[in-house]
Write a protein that holds these residues in place. Structure first.
Motif, PDB file in Angstrom:
ATOM      1  N   LEU A  72       0.865  -1.169   0.000  1.00  0.00           N
ATOM      2  CA  LEU A  72       0.000   0.000   0.000  1.00  0.00           C
ATOM      3  C   LEU A  72       0.908   1.227   0.000  1.00  0.00           C
ATOM      4  CD1 LEU A  72      -2.971   0.941   0.386  1.00  0.00           C
ATOM      5  CD2 LEU A  72      -2.526   0.933   2.831  1.00  0.00           C
ATOM      6  N   VAL A  73       0.670   2.159  -0.920  1.00  0.00           N
ATOM      7  CA  VAL A  73       1.549   3.317  -1.064  1.00  0.00           C
ATOM      8  C   VAL A  73       0.706   4.590  -1.047  1.00  0.00           C
ATOM      9  CG1 VAL A  73       3.279   4.435  -2.515  1.00  0.00           C
ATOM     10  CG2 VAL A  73       3.141   1.944  -2.452  1.00  0.00           C
ATOM     11  N   THR A  74       1.157   5.588  -0.280  1.00  0.00           N
ATOM     12  CA  THR A  74       0.453   6.864  -0.230  1.00  0.00           C
ATOM     13  C   THR A  74       0.875   7.744  -1.395  1.00  0.00           C
ATOM     14  OG1 THR A  74       2.124   7.982   1.121  1.00  0.00           O
ATOM     15  CG2 THR A  74       0.373   6.813   2.297  1.00  0.00           C
ATOM     16  N   GLY A  75      -0.023   8.641  -1.772  1.00  0.00           N
ATOM     17  CA  GLY A  75       0.292   9.633  -2.794  1.00  0.00           C
ATOM     18  C   GLY A  75       1.004  10.806  -2.147  1.00  0.00           C
ATOM     19  N   PRO A  76       2.083  11.291  -2.729  1.00  0.00           N
ATOM     20  CA  PRO A  76       2.865  12.360  -2.106  1.00  0.00           C
ATOM     21  C   PRO A  76       2.079  13.662  -1.894  1.00  0.00           C
ATOM     22  CG  PRO A  76       3.743  11.812  -4.274  1.00  0.00           C
ATOM     23  CD  PRO A  76       2.685  10.825  -3.974  1.00  0.00           C
ATOM     24  N   ARG A  77       1.093  13.922  -2.718  1.00  0.00           N
ATOM     25  CA  ARG A  77       0.312  15.161  -2.551  1.00  0.00           C
ATOM     26  C   ARG A  77      -0.497  15.164  -1.266  1.00  0.00           C
ATOM     27  NH1 ARG A  77      -1.848  17.364  -8.313  1.00  0.00           N
ATOM     28  NH2 ARG A  77       0.159  17.262  -9.362  1.00  0.00           N
ATOM     29  N   THR A  78      -0.816  13.992  -0.760  1.00  0.00           N
ATOM     30  CA  THR A  78      -1.622  13.914   0.464  1.00  0.00           C
ATOM     31  C   THR A  78      -0.843  13.358   1.646  1.00  0.00           C
ATOM     32  OG1 THR A  78      -2.493  11.759  -0.217  1.00  0.00           O
ATOM     33  CG2 THR A  78      -3.807  13.706  -0.785  1.00  0.00           C
ATOM     34  N   SER A  79       0.480  13.229   1.489  1.00  0.00           N
ATOM     35  CA  SER A  79       1.296  12.685   2.587  1.00  0.00           C
ATOM     36  C   SER A  79       2.631  13.428   2.717  1.00  0.00           C
ATOM     37  CB  SER A  79       1.506  11.184   2.424  1.00  0.00           C
ATOM     38  OG  SER A  79       2.089  10.896   1.172  1.00  0.00           O
ATOM     39  N   PHE A  80       2.523  14.749   2.814  1.00  0.00           N
ATOM     40  CA  PHE A  80       3.671  15.614   3.096  1.00  0.00           C
ATOM     41  C   PHE A  80       4.802  15.497   2.069  1.00  0.00           C
ATOM     42  CE2 PHE A  80       1.616  14.556   7.135  1.00  0.00           C
ATOM     43  CZ  PHE A  80       1.184  15.825   7.500  1.00  0.00           C
ATOM     44  N   GLY A  81       4.454  15.220   0.799  1.00  0.00           N
ATOM     45  CA  GLY A  81       5.440  15.192  -0.263  1.00  0.00           C
ATOM     46  C   GLY A  81       6.234  13.910  -0.395  1.00  0.00           C
ATOM     47  N   ALA A  82       5.955  12.934   0.433  1.00  0.00           N
ATOM     48  CA  ALA A  82       6.694  11.666   0.384  1.00  0.00           C
ATOM     49  C   ALA A  82       5.754  10.512   0.062  1.00  0.00           C
ATOM     50  CB  ALA A  82       7.383  11.394   1.726  1.00  0.00           C
ATOM     51  N   ARG A  83       6.317   9.426  -0.389  1.00  0.00           N
ATOM     52  CA  ARG A  83       5.554   8.181  -0.578  1.00  0.00           C
ATOM     53  C   ARG A  83       5.822   7.300   0.636  1.00  0.00           C
ATOM     54  NH1 ARG A  83       3.396   7.699  -5.526  1.00  0.00           N
ATOM     55  NH2 ARG A  83       4.332   8.921  -7.197  1.00  0.00           N
ATOM     56  N   TRP A  84       4.780   7.006   1.363  1.00  0.00           N
ATOM     57  CA  TRP A  84       4.893   6.128   2.522  1.00  0.00           C
ATOM     58  C   TRP A  84       4.364   4.766   2.093  1.00  0.00           C
ATOM     59  CZ3 TRP A  84       7.299   8.300   6.599  1.00  0.00           C
ATOM     60  CH2 TRP A  84       7.346   9.689   6.647  1.00  0.00           C
ATOM     61  N   GLY A  85       5.168   3.732   2.268  1.00  0.00           N
ATOM     62  CA  GLY A  85       4.768   2.381   1.892  1.00  0.00           C
ATOM     63  C   GLY A  85       4.424   1.558   3.116  1.00  0.00           C
TER      64      GLY A  85
END
Length: 56
Positions: free
Chosen positions: A34-47
């Motif tokens: 599961l990976v977050t989109g950087p626009r909604t997670s402080f500019g980073a991809r959180w896996g």
């Protein structure tokens, strides 16, 4: 050095997904991750991955 991604091993991937969605975080799946989109997670991809076995 610029941090652009971290991956967390979690017990319940479905619970993580529900929690993040409830807070408006954009998500996608890459295989079993599961990976977050950087626009909604402080500019980073959180896996997020789960290597834990679910109890029956």
């Amino acid at each position: 050095m610029l941090l652009v991604r971290m991956t967390f091993d979690v017990v319940d991937l479905d619970a993580v997904e529900a929690h993040l969605k409830s807070h408006g975080v954009g998500l996608g799946r890459v295989g079993d991750e599961l990976v977050t989109g950087p626009r909604t997670s402080f500019g980073a991809r959180w896996g997020f991955v789960s290597t834990h076995q679910k109890e029956s």
